[in-house]
Design a protein around this motif. Structure first.
Motif, PDB file in Angstrom:
ATOM      1  N   ALA A   1       0.819  -1.216   0.000  1.00  0.00           N
ATOM      2  CA  ALA A   1       0.000   0.000   0.000  1.00  0.00           C
ATOM      3  C   ALA A   1       0.855   1.269   0.000  1.00  0.00           C
ATOM      4  CB  ALA A   1      -0.927  -0.004   1.215  1.00  0.00           C
ATOM      5  N   GLN A   2       2.119   1.151   0.425  1.00  0.00           N
ATOM      6  CA  GLN A   2       3.013   2.304   0.497  1.00  0.00           C
ATOM      7  C   GLN A   2       3.785   2.542  -0.800  1.00  0.00           C
ATOM      8  OE1 GLN A   2       3.282   4.352   3.357  1.00  0.00           O
ATOM      9  NE2 GLN A   2       1.481   3.161   3.917  1.00  0.00           N
ATOM     10  N   LEU A   3       3.631   1.664  -1.792  1.00  0.00           N
ATOM     11  CA  LEU A   3       4.413   1.784  -3.025  1.00  0.00           C
ATOM     12  C   LEU A   3       4.248   3.167  -3.656  1.00  0.00           C
ATOM     13  CD1 LEU A   3       3.835  -1.717  -4.660  1.00  0.00           C
ATOM     14  CD2 LEU A   3       6.042  -0.765  -3.954  1.00  0.00           C
ATOM     15  N   HIS A   4       5.380   3.762  -4.004  1.00  0.00           N
ATOM     16  CA  HIS A   4       5.408   5.113  -4.572  1.00  0.00           C
ATOM     17  C   HIS A   4       6.660   5.197  -5.440  1.00  0.00           C
ATOM     18  CE1 HIS A   4       6.024   9.526  -4.617  1.00  0.00           C
ATOM     19  NE2 HIS A   4       4.706   9.555  -4.545  1.00  0.00           N
ATOM     20  N   PRO A   5       6.674   6.056  -6.455  1.00  0.00           N
ATOM     21  CA  PRO A   5       7.885   6.154  -7.290  1.00  0.00           C
ATOM     22  C   PRO A   5       9.165   6.403  -6.517  1.00  0.00           C
ATOM     23  CG  PRO A   5       6.076   7.289  -8.373  1.00  0.00           C
ATOM     24  CD  PRO A   5       5.561   6.864  -7.020  1.00  0.00           C
ATOM     25  N   THR A   6       9.061   7.059  -5.359  1.00  0.00           N
ATOM     26  CA  THR A   6      10.272   7.383  -4.595  1.00  0.00           C
ATOM     27  C   THR A   6      10.798   6.224  -3.757  1.00  0.00           C
ATOM     28  OG1 THR A   6       8.913   8.219  -2.772  1.00  0.00           O
ATOM     29  CG2 THR A   6       9.648   9.823  -4.426  1.00  0.00           C
ATOM     30  N   ASN A   7       9.968   5.161  -3.544  1.00  0.00           N
ATOM     31  CA  ASN A   7      10.421   4.075  -2.665  1.00  0.00           C
ATOM     32  C   ASN A   7      10.268   2.679  -3.250  1.00  0.00           C
ATOM     33  OD1 ASN A   7       7.709   3.322  -2.439  1.00  0.00           O
ATOM     34  ND2 ASN A   7       7.427   4.272  -0.451  1.00  0.00           N
ATOM     35  N   CYS A   8       9.678   2.561  -4.437  1.00  0.00           N
ATOM     36  CA  CYS A   8       9.341   1.233  -4.962  1.00  0.00           C
ATOM     37  C   CYS A   8      10.570   0.372  -5.250  1.00  0.00           C
ATOM     38  CB  CYS A   8       8.468   1.355  -6.210  1.00  0.00           C
ATOM     39  SG  CYS A   8       9.185   2.355  -7.518  1.00  0.00           S
ATOM     40  N   LEU A   9      11.680   0.985  -5.649  1.00  0.00           N
ATOM     41  CA  LEU A   9      12.896   0.202  -5.900  1.00  0.00           C
ATOM     42  C   LEU A   9      13.443  -0.376  -4.598  1.00  0.00           C
ATOM     43  CD1 LEU A   9      14.591   2.566  -8.505  1.00  0.00           C
ATOM     44  CD2 LEU A   9      13.675   0.290  -8.957  1.00  0.00           C
ATOM     45  N   GLY A  10      13.389   0.415  -3.522  1.00  0.00           N
ATOM     46  CA  GLY A  10      13.833  -0.077  -2.228  1.00  0.00           C
ATOM     47  C   GLY A  10      12.932  -1.176  -1.699  1.00  0.00           C
ATOM     48  N   ILE A  11      11.630  -1.030  -1.884  1.00  0.00           N
ATOM     49  CA  ILE A  11      10.695  -2.065  -1.425  1.00  0.00           C
ATOM     50  C   ILE A  11      10.905  -3.349  -2.219  1.00  0.00           C
ATOM     51  CG2 ILE A  11       8.246  -2.694  -1.371  1.00  0.00           C
ATOM     52  CD1 ILE A  11       7.613   0.163  -0.555  1.00  0.00           C
ATOM     53  N   ARG A  12      11.160  -3.210  -3.521  1.00  0.00           N
ATOM     54  CA  ARG A  12      11.434  -4.405  -4.326  1.00  0.00           C
ATOM     55  C   ARG A  12      12.671  -5.134  -3.807  1.00  0.00           C
ATOM     56  NH1 ARG A  12      13.574  -4.160 -10.467  1.00  0.00           N
ATOM     57  NH2 ARG A  12      15.310  -3.275  -9.311  1.00  0.00           N
ATOM     58  N   ALA A  13      13.738  -4.406  -3.520  1.00  0.00           N
ATOM     59  CA  ALA A  13      14.965  -5.024  -3.015  1.00  0.00           C
ATOM     60  C   ALA A  13      14.723  -5.683  -1.653  1.00  0.00           C
ATOM     61  CB  ALA A  13      16.067  -3.970  -2.899  1.00  0.00           C
ATOM     62  N   PHE A  14      13.934  -5.042  -0.805  1.00  0.00           N
ATOM     63  CA  PHE A  14      13.611  -5.568   0.524  1.00  0.00           C
ATOM     64  C   PHE A  14      12.815  -6.866   0.400  1.00  0.00           C
ATOM     65  CE2 PHE A  14      11.042  -5.394   4.503  1.00  0.00           C
ATOM     66  CZ  PHE A  14      12.090  -5.409   5.409  1.00  0.00           C
ATOM     67  N   ALA A  15      11.824  -6.872  -0.514  1.00  0.00           N
ATOM     68  CA  ALA A  15      11.003  -8.072  -0.728  1.00  0.00           C
ATOM     69  C   ALA A  15      11.844  -9.217  -1.275  1.00  0.00           C
ATOM     70  CB  ALA A  15       9.856  -7.751  -1.683  1.00  0.00           C
ATOM     71  N   ASP A  16      12.773  -8.904  -2.160  1.00  0.00           N
ATOM     72  CA  ASP A  16      13.644  -9.925  -2.743  1.00  0.00           C
ATOM     73  C   ASP A  16      14.564 -10.523  -1.673  1.00  0.00           C
ATOM     74  OD1 ASP A  16      14.773 -11.508  -4.717  1.00  0.00           O
ATOM     75  OD2 ASP A  16      16.203  -9.973  -5.352  1.00  0.00           O
ATOM     76  N   LEU A  17      15.101  -9.676  -0.822  1.00  0.00           N
ATOM     77  CA  LEU A  17      16.010 -10.123   0.233  1.00  0.00           C
ATOM     78  C   LEU A  17      15.336 -11.095   1.189  1.00  0.00           C
ATOM     79  CD1 LEU A  17      18.731  -9.848   1.774  1.00  0.00           C
ATOM     80  CD2 LEU A  17      17.717  -7.887   2.973  1.00  0.00           C
ATOM     81  N   HIS A  18      14.054 -10.860   1.480  1.00  0.00           N
ATOM     82  CA  HIS A  18      13.357 -11.669   2.488  1.00  0.00           C
ATOM     83  C   HIS A  18      12.403 -12.687   1.871  1.00  0.00           C
ATOM     84  CE1 HIS A  18      15.076  -9.343   5.728  1.00  0.00           C
ATOM     85  NE2 HIS A  18      14.727  -8.233   5.120  1.00  0.00           N
ATOM     86  N   GLY A  19      12.500 -12.877   0.577  1.00  0.00           N
ATOM     87  CA  GLY A  19      11.726 -13.926  -0.081  1.00  0.00           C
ATOM     88  C   GLY A  19      10.230 -13.715  -0.069  1.00  0.00           C
ATOM     89  N   CYS A  20       9.789 -12.451  -0.052  1.00  0.00           N
ATOM     90  CA  CYS A  20       8.349 -12.139  -0.092  1.00  0.00           C
ATOM     91  C   CYS A  20       7.931 -12.044  -1.559  1.00  0.00           C
ATOM     92  CB  CYS A  20       8.064 -10.841   0.649  1.00  0.00           C
ATOM     93  SG  CYS A  20       8.587 -10.882   2.383  1.00  0.00           S
ATOM     94  N   LEU A  21       7.591 -13.176  -2.140  1.00  0.00           N
ATOM     95  CA  LEU A  21       7.427 -13.259  -3.592  1.00  0.00           C
ATOM     96  C   LEU A  21       6.250 -12.439  -4.106  1.00  0.00           C
ATOM     97  CD1 LEU A  21       8.237 -17.047  -4.172  1.00  0.00           C
ATOM     98  CD2 LEU A  21       9.773 -15.064  -4.191  1.00  0.00           C
ATOM     99  N   GLU A  22       5.158 -12.422  -3.360  1.00  0.00           N
ATOM    100  CA  GLU A  22       3.990 -11.673  -3.827  1.00  0.00           C
ATOM    101  C   GLU A  22       4.267 -10.172  -3.803  1.00  0.00           C
ATOM    102  OE1 GLU A  22      -0.830 -11.265  -2.977  1.00  0.00           O
ATOM    103  OE2 GLU A  22       0.362 -12.797  -1.934  1.00  0.00           O
ATOM    104  N   LEU A  23       4.887  -9.701  -2.733  1.00  0.00           N
ATOM    105  CA  LEU A  23       5.261  -8.289  -2.655  1.00  0.00           C
ATOM    106  C   LEU A  23       6.275  -7.948  -3.735  1.00  0.00           C
ATOM    107  CD1 LEU A  23       5.215  -5.531  -1.259  1.00  0.00           C
ATOM    108  CD2 LEU A  23       6.962  -6.382   0.333  1.00  0.00           C
ATOM    109  N   LEU A  24       7.218  -8.838  -3.978  1.00  0.00           N
ATOM    110  CA  LEU A  24       8.220  -8.623  -5.031  1.00  0.00           C
ATOM    111  C   LEU A  24       7.541  -8.456  -6.383  1.00  0.00           C
ATOM    112  CD1 LEU A  24      11.202  -8.603  -5.974  1.00  0.00           C
ATOM    113  CD2 LEU A  24      11.044 -11.102  -6.159  1.00  0.00           C
ATOM    114  N   SER A  25       6.565  -9.313  -6.671  1.00  0.00           N
ATOM    115  CA  SER A  25       5.848  -9.232  -7.948  1.00  0.00           C
ATOM    116  C   SER A  25       5.082  -7.917  -8.066  1.00  0.00           C
ATOM    117  CB  SER A  25       4.893 -10.418  -8.076  1.00  0.00           C
ATOM    118  OG  SER A  25       4.126 -10.324  -9.255  1.00  0.00           O
ATOM    119  N   HIS A  26       4.409  -7.518  -6.980  1.00  0.00           N
ATOM    120  CA  HIS A  26       3.663  -6.252  -7.002  1.00  0.00           C
ATOM    121  C   HIS A  26       4.599  -5.067  -7.203  1.00  0.00           C
ATOM    122  CE1 HIS A  26      -0.517  -7.261  -6.188  1.00  0.00           C
ATOM    123  NE2 HIS A  26      -0.119  -8.158  -5.314  1.00  0.00           N
TER     124      HIS A  26
END
Length: 598
Positions: free
Chosen positions: A167-192
């Motif tokens: 819900a917090q995804l924004h152009p200013t933070n989406c790359l960081g959230i993607r990296a965070f999701a990838d690091l912790h194996g959160c596949l659904e969040l990574l896909s979103h």
């Protein structure tokens, strides 16, 4: 017996069930055979056992109080020197991680256990969740809470953290959230996150996060077929900006990145004036080869161009964002500034930013994700002004005005330019046309209408003072109008929409008679065919198509403005109403389908 009596008079308070439990208690505790004869035998239709639905919650509440008072606790968890007392049984019941620890490993015999790599704040929140089933996910704790929940296998909390970040995804933070999701194996969040980045690519590459990516990450991003970009220019410019951010160390990766920029899809003018003149490319032989390939592609004609295939000639195919229905301004009963949006998924209307000025009878068009409200009537004058709506920012701004005042005009987009055709200036009908180029921010008059056919359906003849059933088609190649088969009914103020190549004339009026009838025109056999009537009579309604359905928005019934929207399904030849109506009835509104702002 007093204790049993308290149990039996719980929340249910059913006397019969309570007495039954008392009797069973007595029978189980009596050895006197004669007393058992007075115990009723259970029948085949025995009622279900008494169940107290609050029992578990109350028990956990009590255990949580005991934990906080360190009563009967048999383990102390330690993280960052912070001690958290708990009960092994409770932890094991809620977490597979603790279940395995306390049943199969050495920790089962230990009273003090240090958890490596777990944040102390997160541990306290998670133990509290185990006992209370509640946790508050915030921007401040989500980055420590998610890894800890992942490690301790509290999947509900992990999923809640993922939902929060999504819900917090924004152009200013989406790359960081993607990296965070990838690091912790959160596949659904990574896909979103990846989908969000692709859909908001133009905004993402303008943010600081993009410039911190590695060359592998940039390469993976720009090679995607699913990037949503108004033009390949944006991809080229972001590569140049990324290299310039650390020129000394990044220049060596230029060719690797330019391999994924689809230069042949750029205009020949841009290739010559911008790409060929870029100093970075001039010094790189591989990049020069990509430029030559692009220029060669532009020299090819027809079938030759189709057969010339490389990874860089393939157009990108972005995955579309969810759509919303935008209704702009209108008459209610005077010109208004109000703008509403309908969310098809949530089936609800909501207000968005108002226009800077009142406007009805305007033309609407879209370029680069922005909606242009062109001309119209402000309640006093026909105007030549243009307002622009940026849905991502929910903001209106003004751009250059047209040369002529125009209301009830036609607008079209071709070649990334807006064409305004005809209309009424307050005294006469206009047969002129003008074009707006967003690159120069200027309008200019043009000799003819834009390429393609313009169809004029029905209307009102001021000379004869009657509504029309005639239909005319304009061909810009011959600069001439020719008649098309007439409609079956006279219609002024009809809504007109195109769905799957079929033109629909919706409602309208003939003098005081407002119609609910609808007819469709097939250009192949040049015939009009009646279709099912709408539920309501409507004129001056907005019409737009989406997903093989035709939406008729508002209008008036001859007495009052309408807030409802009717939907036509050509497969069933039937109409239905949207489940909710606009906040205000309006006619002469502009309507458009736009991407839902994320």
């Amino acid at each position: 017996m007093d204790t049993v009596g308290q149990i039996n008079t719980g929340d249910n308070g059913v006397e019969k069930q309570g007495s039954c439990l008392l009797l069973r208690y007595a029978s189980q505790n009596s050895l006197d055979e004669s007393s058992q004869k007075h115990v009723p035998r259970p029948s085949s239709k025995e009622k279900p056992p008494y169940r107290n639905h609050h029992h578990t919650h109350r028990a956990f509440d009590v255990m949580n109080v005991m934990r906080k008072q360190n009563l009967l606790c048999d383990v102390t968890l330690v993280a960052d020197s912070i001690e958290v007392p708990a009960h092994k049984m409770v932890l094991a019941a809620c977490s597979p991680y603790f279940y395995a620890m306390f049943t199969s490993f050495e920790e089962s015999k230990q009273e003090r256990i240090t958890l490596q790599g777990v944040d102390s704040q997160a541990l306290q929140l998670l133990v509290e969740y185990v006992y209370s089933s509640e946790v508050h996910v915030t921007e401040e704790n989500v980055q420590v809470l998610l890894p800890a929940a992942n490690l301790l296998q509290l999947t509900d909390v992990r999923d809640a953290c993922c939902d929060f970040l999504q819900a917090q995804l924004h152009p200013t933070n989406c790359l960081g959230i993607r990296a965070f999701a990838d690091l912790h194996g959160c596949l659904e969040l990574l896909s979103h996150a990846e989908t969000y980045i692709e859909q908001h690519f133009p905004e993402v590459v303008e943010c600081e996060e993009f410039l911190t990516l590695s060359h592998q990450q940039v390469s993976k991003l720009i090679c995607s077929d699913r990037l949503t970009v108004p033009s390949e220019e944006k991809v080229f410019e972001c590569v140049i900006a990324w290299v310039h951010h650390d020129l000394e160390s990044r220049q060596m990766h230029l060719a690797e990145l330019m391999e994924h920029v689809r230069l042949p899809l750029l205009s020949q003018e841009y290739l010559v004036q911008r790409v060929e003149e870029e100093p970075l490319l001039k010094a790189n032989l591989q990049c020069k080869d990509y430029l030559i390939e692009a220029l060669k592609y532009h020299l090819l004609k027809g079938e030759q161009k189709i057969l010339f295939k490389t990874p860089r000639t393939k157009p990108r195919q972005p995955v579309g964002l969810p759509k919303v229905l935008l209704v702009v301004g209108g008459q209610a009963p005077k010109a208004i500034r109000s703008v509403e949006c309908y969310d098809f998924k949530e089936e609800r209307w909501y207000q968005v930013a108002e226009m800077p000025t009142r406007r009805c009878r305007a033309g609407l068009s879209m370029i680069g994700g922005c909606v242009y409200a062109v001309g119209g009537f402000n309640g006093s004058l026909r105007v030549r002004t243009v307002d622009v709506y940026d849905a991502a920012l929910d903001q209106w701004s003004s751009c250059a005005s047209m040369e002529a005042r125009r209301s009830t005009l036609g607008v079209a987009v071709l070649g990334n330019c807006i064409y305004a055709v005809g209309g009424f200036d307050g005294s006469t009908g206009l047969n002129s046309a003008e074009m707006y180029d967003p690159r120069t921010h200027e309008w200019r008059m043009i000799a003819l209408c834009p390429p393609g056919e313009v169809v004029w359906v029905g209307g009102y003849d001021g000379a004869s003072r009657q509504c029309l059933s005639s239909v005319e088609c304009y061909n810009p190649e011959t600069d001439s109008w020719s008649p098309v088969t007439e409609m079956s009914a006279r219609r002024s103020g009809a809504g007109v929409g195109v769905l799957d190549g079929i033109l629909y004339a919706v409602g309208g009026h003939d003098g005081p008679l407002v119609r609910k009838s609808v007819e469709s025109y097939n250009p192949e056999n040049k015939t009009w065919t009646p279709v099912a009537d709408m539920a309501l009579c409507r004129r001056n309604a907005g019409v737009v198509a989406l997903n093989c359905m035709l939406y008729v928005v508002g209008g008036d019934d001859g007495t009052s403005n309408l807030a409802s929207v009717e939907v036509y399904n050509p497969k069933t030849d039937s109409w239905s109403m949207l489940p909710s109506s606009m906040g205000i009835g309006r006619s002469y509104a502009g309507v458009a389908i736009i991407d839902k702002p994320m």
